[in-house]
Design an enzyme around this catalytic site. Structure first.
Site: not given
Ligand code: NAD
Length: 477
Positions: A219, A253
């Site tokens: 997602e 998002c």
């Molecule tokens: P992110 O991708 O930075 O982090 C999400 C999760 O991934 C966190 O738990 C983090 O600890 C983990 N993570 C980060 N780097 C990682 C790595 N290298 N390896 C493994 N895990 C890792 O996202 P964010 O900043 O928390 O959220 C914002 C993003 O999420 C935006 O792009 C937004 O559009 C998207 N989002 C999508 C939805 C949806 O339903 N499609 C909903 C909410 C947010």
């Protein structure tokens, strides 16, 4: 010190994964009644601890209580109610018809729990996006390990408490922590990984999943456009766009990332947007920074990122139509509307994920379709118009995870619809029945009769009779 606790965590991860692996076999046999009981336990915890949920999320980024109630607690409760009501029918095997060439057999789809699942969630709706997928996992009969975001530590600790007070570790467990914890978890051969986050981390997740051929639901995010055509109801569109964009301080998002306005109505719509921002967030005239109804940016790093997007755009000629005020000490970023944009500006290239609304103009709807199709496929697309043909033109002419006419964001709350992106904005679908399917293996079951079957005449050696049957098969079926 940090290293020691990480080591303990890492060993614990191995242990918890192993005990869940064993328990998943038991869960595979679980009945609808047993799954409903688990869901009801979760529901009960949420309903008795609402105030703690509000306090935790507020402590993380001052999200207003009514927004917490609607976009975190209500959303999870609604997912729970829907699953409790429907899980029995979702679990029922689905009979499929038998073609004449398979006469004598019968077939059905058996919805088997995938097994041990990993849920990695982001910070922006920290409760909803960790618990929503858990509801689907439990409904499907899976065990789950949740890795909530490190950027919302109060909510992550609350989720851990919720899980510890509600489930046995062999059913559901939580590992808080930074990226290293996520990486350690990703090294395990999960049966399914449900990730919500950015497209760039989504790629890392998919690569790690490939090592174990774990299935994934991704997602993700991206730049979701909102298009307002000349015949739109301007006041109505302004109200809906301002809410969809600035709820959660733009950290949604599916928020409209940028706006496409038909040139002839641009001045009126922008004025209506400005009025609406004031009406929602500054009715007393004391300044939006004193509003209790406007959340904050999650942390200083993200505030600086959004400030940089604004500075870069302004340095390349963008104009601030309204807003632009930032208070770093409070992680406050005023709702901001920008005009005079160009493709060279970073703000037009990356997901904004903050309270800045860039406004582009168009003359004919085809221009917006061509523009959107030249970019990665968005998570959502919003069309504001009274013309049904224009809506069809936009929805059929572009590809996006979801599409909404005359509103925005609300499709997330419609449990009967699949929620998710397409390509750059995501892979796989969530919510309601679609969430249940994401955590289920749709096992193909065929039951054959004993003795003569329709296929036995086709076994070798291939004589005249079998050749004739094959010929008629090719001709008639
Ligand atoms: P992110 O991708 O930075 O982090 C999400 C999760 O991934 C966190 O738990 C983090 O600890 C983990 N993570 C980060 N780097 C990682 C790595 N290298 N390896 C493994 N895990 C890792 O996202 P964010 O900043 O928390 O959220 C914002 C993003 O999420 C935006 O792009 C937004 O559009 C998207 N989002 C999508 C939805 C949806 O339903 N499609 C909903 C909410 C947010």
């Amino acid at each position: 010190m940090v290293q020691v606790s990480q080591e303990i965590n890492f060993t614990l991860i191995d242990e918890v994964f192993s005990i869940q692996k064993v328990y998943a076999l038991k869960m595979r046999q679980s009945t609808a009644i047993e799954r409903i009981a688990l869901l009801k336990r979760l529901q009960k915890w949420i309903n008795t601890n609402k105030e703690d949920i509000r306090k935790a999320i507020y402590a993380d980024f001052k999200k207003p209580y009514p927004e917490i109630d609607i976009s975190e607690i209500f959303v999870v409760n609604s997912e729970l109610k829907h699953a409790i009501k429907n899980v029995e029918s979702w679990m029922k095997p689905r009979k499929v018809s038998t073609p004449i060439t398979m006469l004598g057999s019968n077939s059905y789809i058996h919805y088997e729990p995938k097994g041990v699942c990993l849920i990695i969630s982001p910070w922006n709706y920290p409760f909803n996006l960790a618990l929503g997928p858990l509801v689907s996992a439990l409904a499907a009969g899976c065990t789950a390990i949740i890795k909530p975001s490190e950027l919302t530590p109060h909510t992550s600790a609350l989720i851990r408490r919720l899980v510890e007070e509600t489930f046995d570790t062999e059913q559901v467990a939580v590992f808080e922590g930074e990226v290293e914890v996520a990486q350690k978890l990703l090294s395990k051969p999960f049966d399914h990984i449900f990730f919500t986050g950015s497209p760039s981390v989504g790629k890392i997740i998919m690569k790690a999943a490939a090592e174990n051929l774990s299935s994934v639901t991704l997602e993700l995010g991206g730049k979701s456009p909102a298009i307002v055509d000349r015949d739109a109801d301007i006041k109505d569109a302004a109200e809906k766009i301002v809410w969809g964009k600035f709820v959660n301080c733009g950290q949604t998002c599916i928020a409209p990332d940028y706006l496409f306005i038909q040139r002839s109505i641009q001045p009126q719509l922008m004025e209506a947007i400005k009025i609406q921002i004031k009406k929602m967030y500054d009715p007393s005239g004391k300044g939006i920074e004193s509003s209790k109804d406007y959340a904050r940016i999650v942390n200083n790093k993200h505030l600086k990122r959004i400030k940089h997007l604004l500075a870069d755009a302004e340095s390349k000629g963008a104009l601030v139509y309204t807003g632009g005020y930032v208070d770093e000490s409070e992680n406050f970023f005023e709702p901001t509307v920008l005009t005079n944009l160009t493709e060279q500006m970073e703000i037009m290239q990356e997901e904004i994920f903050g309270p800045i609304l860039p406004v582009l103009t168009f003359d004919e709807i085809n221009e917006t379709i061509a523009y959107i199709n030249s970019k990665p496929k968005p998570l959502a697309l919003y069309a504001f118009t009274k013309n049904k043909d224009t809506i069809q033109q936009l929805f059929k002419g572009t590809s996006s995870g979801g599409a909404v006419a005359n509103d925005c964001v609300l499709h997330f709350l419609q449990n009967e619809l699949p929620f998710g992106g397409v390509n750059n904005s995501g892979l796989g679908k969530a919510h309601g029945h679609f969430g249940f399917l994401a955590f289920s293996n749709q096992k193909a079951v065929l039951k054959q009769r004993i003795g003569f079957t329709a296929s036995k005449p086709l076994y070798p050696p291939y004589g005249i009779t079998s050749k004739k049957i094959i010929e008629s098969l090719l001709k008639w079926f």
